[in-house]
Design an enzyme around this catalytic site. Structure first.
Site: not given
Length: 533
Positions: A196, A222, A284, A316
């Site tokens: 984020g 990732s 998420d 986030k």
């Protein structure tokens, strides 16, 4: 390509596969990237399509040469894509069968996933048991779910938030569905951020620092989900990140660390499939976030993890109470999974570093490693503090000494040497960070009033960088020229946008016109920072 060949024999049973003229089709590789979804293509006039009663979006089972996969059926009318006697397969689906084009396969209706009942119960808001999650995750990892069913599962878990036991069940199931590495060492460390915050490339500094200290740090990351760059996307500017598991293990044992994409290692394979749905939905949820992060770290063989939770107005997590709730959930699941976890709450008020986008972020990382005076100080300091926390996992290091040790490793050039070793081992790419090749199409966003930068919207800056092309176009993104607390005059540039394509540049320009992402005010309006270093 429509001729019928003798039946294949499966090595598992020794029994021939079904051999009817209608049920066998010649395989054709269709060059379409369907991102973690097996997709098959049949012509509408194909005899097998008509005889078997297939419908578009049906789930079918394809068997050949001892292999079996499930795929979602798409029906086409263009012989150039697939002819009547052929079965087209998307790139990833074709690769799983390990055969050449023209090889024949049998096709049949797929049985519904065994876990479909559990999925329906979760859609109805029921609490699921451990065996339910194991069944669902195994079917997801085996590509038995269609995108529609995957979406239903993700949305159901997001709508009716998983309780902490369910999060543990999901995490444990995701670990069990794939490979789990064992490094034969008692101390295997890693660091992860919940995301984020654009430009937050601390992992690319922490890995060489702790590896130079002698600690084992097999960092598998990732690619970007909703951000303009992930660690794997940025590292790919410098070196190959798609490494076979055997090569990854060799590199880690030789150099004590790596920075690789986790997809090729088959670690928590269900996670990559779930991400393919979460990405376009921009979902998420806390439970899925915890399961995703911890399953990958545990599968990679980590024994100790430092977790970064940034908080800020556009992060986030936006408040300390929310951060503490998330911390407790991570700690509960980590304890159940026997993972030593150190959660650090950090400053998420603004992007970290100066660049947003793979090439710009790689530039920042290399500047810090080379102790370049132009290096972003916030990126350097945050990486040192997190690396220090990992170093303090070493039983020979006293608590509180980690930061000084990390700083010495960085200042002495040992971290740079270790990073260069890792880059060479993974396969170096030609990248000149002193003069990086950025997108040639640019424009600057300037201050409309004088004052102090009191706010930088992480979401808007990430969105602008994404519209400019990042991460798919590595040299696209946003180069920040002002940070929180900086004084600006009318007309002074706040940041520069880089793109390689005119359409991308125009999309980014329109987004900037709607909102620059910057707020100008007085020094007293700069938001307070909450950190727990």
């Amino acid at each position: 390509m429509t001729a019928v060949t003798p039946p294949d024999t499966t090595p598992e049973s020794g029994m021939p596969e079904p051999n009817t003229s209608l049920a066998r089709l010649a395989l054709r590789r269709v060059l379409i990237d369907t991102y973690h979804e097996n997709v098959a293509y049949m012509h509408r006039d194909c005899e097998v399509y008509r005889a078997e009663g297939f419908k578009a979006l049906s789930k079918i089972e394809i068997r050949t040469n001892g292999h079996s996969i499930l795929a979602t059926l798409n029906v086409v009318d263009d012989q150039a894509i697939v002819a009547c006697g052929e079965l087209g397969l998307s790139k990833s689906a074709f690769a799983q069968l390990d055969v050449l084009e023209g090889h024949t396969a049998t096709v049949a209706q797929a049985e519904p996933p065994a876990s479909i009942g559990a999925l329906h119960r979760k859609i109805d808001g029921e609490r699921l048991r451990a065996e339910d999650f194991r069944s669902i995750v195994q079917d997801i990892a085996n590509h038995r779910y269609s995108k529609i069913e995957l979406t239903a599962f993700v949305v159901a878990c997001d709508r009716d938030e998983l309780d902490r036991e369910e999060v543990f069940f999901l995490t444990d199931s995701m670990v069990g569905a794939g490979r789990r590495l064992n490094w034969q060492e008692s101390l295997v460390v890693d660091k992860h951020c919940i995301g984020g915050i654009p430009g937050n490339r601390t992992s690319m500094l922490i890995v060489p620092i702790v590896a130079a200290h002698g600690m084992l740090c097999p960092k598998t990351s990732s690619r970007a989900i909703t951000s303009p760059a992930g660690t794997a996307d940025t590292m790919e500017v410098l070196a190959n990140v798609e490494l076979p598991i055997e090569q990854l293990q060799t590199i880690v044992r030789a150099h004590r660390g790596c920075l690789a994409w986790g997809g090729t290692a088959h670690l928590s394979p269900a996670d990559e499939v779930l991400i393919s749905v979460e990405r376009p939905l921009s979902l998420d949820s806390p439970g899925q976030m915890v399961a995703s992060i911890l399953s990958k770290k545990i599968a990679a063989g980590s024994s100790h993890l430092v977790l970064d939770i940034p908080i800020g107005p556009t992060a986030k997590v936006r408040s300390m109470p929310d951060a503490q709730r998330l911390r407790r959930l991570f700690e509960y699941v980590a304890k159940r999974m026997q993972l030593s976890l150190d959660v650090v709450i950090t400053d998420g008020r603004q992007p970290v570093g100066n660049g947003i986008g793979p090439v710009l972020e790689a530039r920042d990382v290399m500047q810090v490693l080379e102790n370049d005076p132009r290096a972003p100080m916030d990126l350097r300091q945050k990486a040192l503090r997190l690396a220090g926390r990992l170093i303090e996992c070493d039983p020979d290091v006293r608590g509180g000494d980690g930061f000084a040790i990390a700083r010495d490793i960085l200042d002495s050039g040992r971290a740079l040497a270790k990073m260069n070793d890792i880059i060479q081992a993974q396969g170096s790419k030609s990248f000149n960070h002193k003069q990086p090749r950025l997108g040639a199409l640019t424009f600057e966003v300037c201050a409309r009033s004088a004052g102090v930068v009191t706010g930088i919207d992480n979401l808007q800056l990430a969105r602008i960088a994404g519209l400019a092309g990042a991460p798919k176009v590595p040299n696209a993104g946003v180069d920040l020229l002002r940070k929180l607390g900086d004084e600006v005059q009318v007309g002074q540039p706040l940041y520069r946008v880089h793109a390689s394509y005119a359409a991308d540049l125009e999309f980014a320009r329109q987004a900037c016109a709607r909102s620059s992402g910057y707020t100008i005010g007085s020094a007293s309006e700069v938001p307070h920072v909450y950190v727990e270093f």
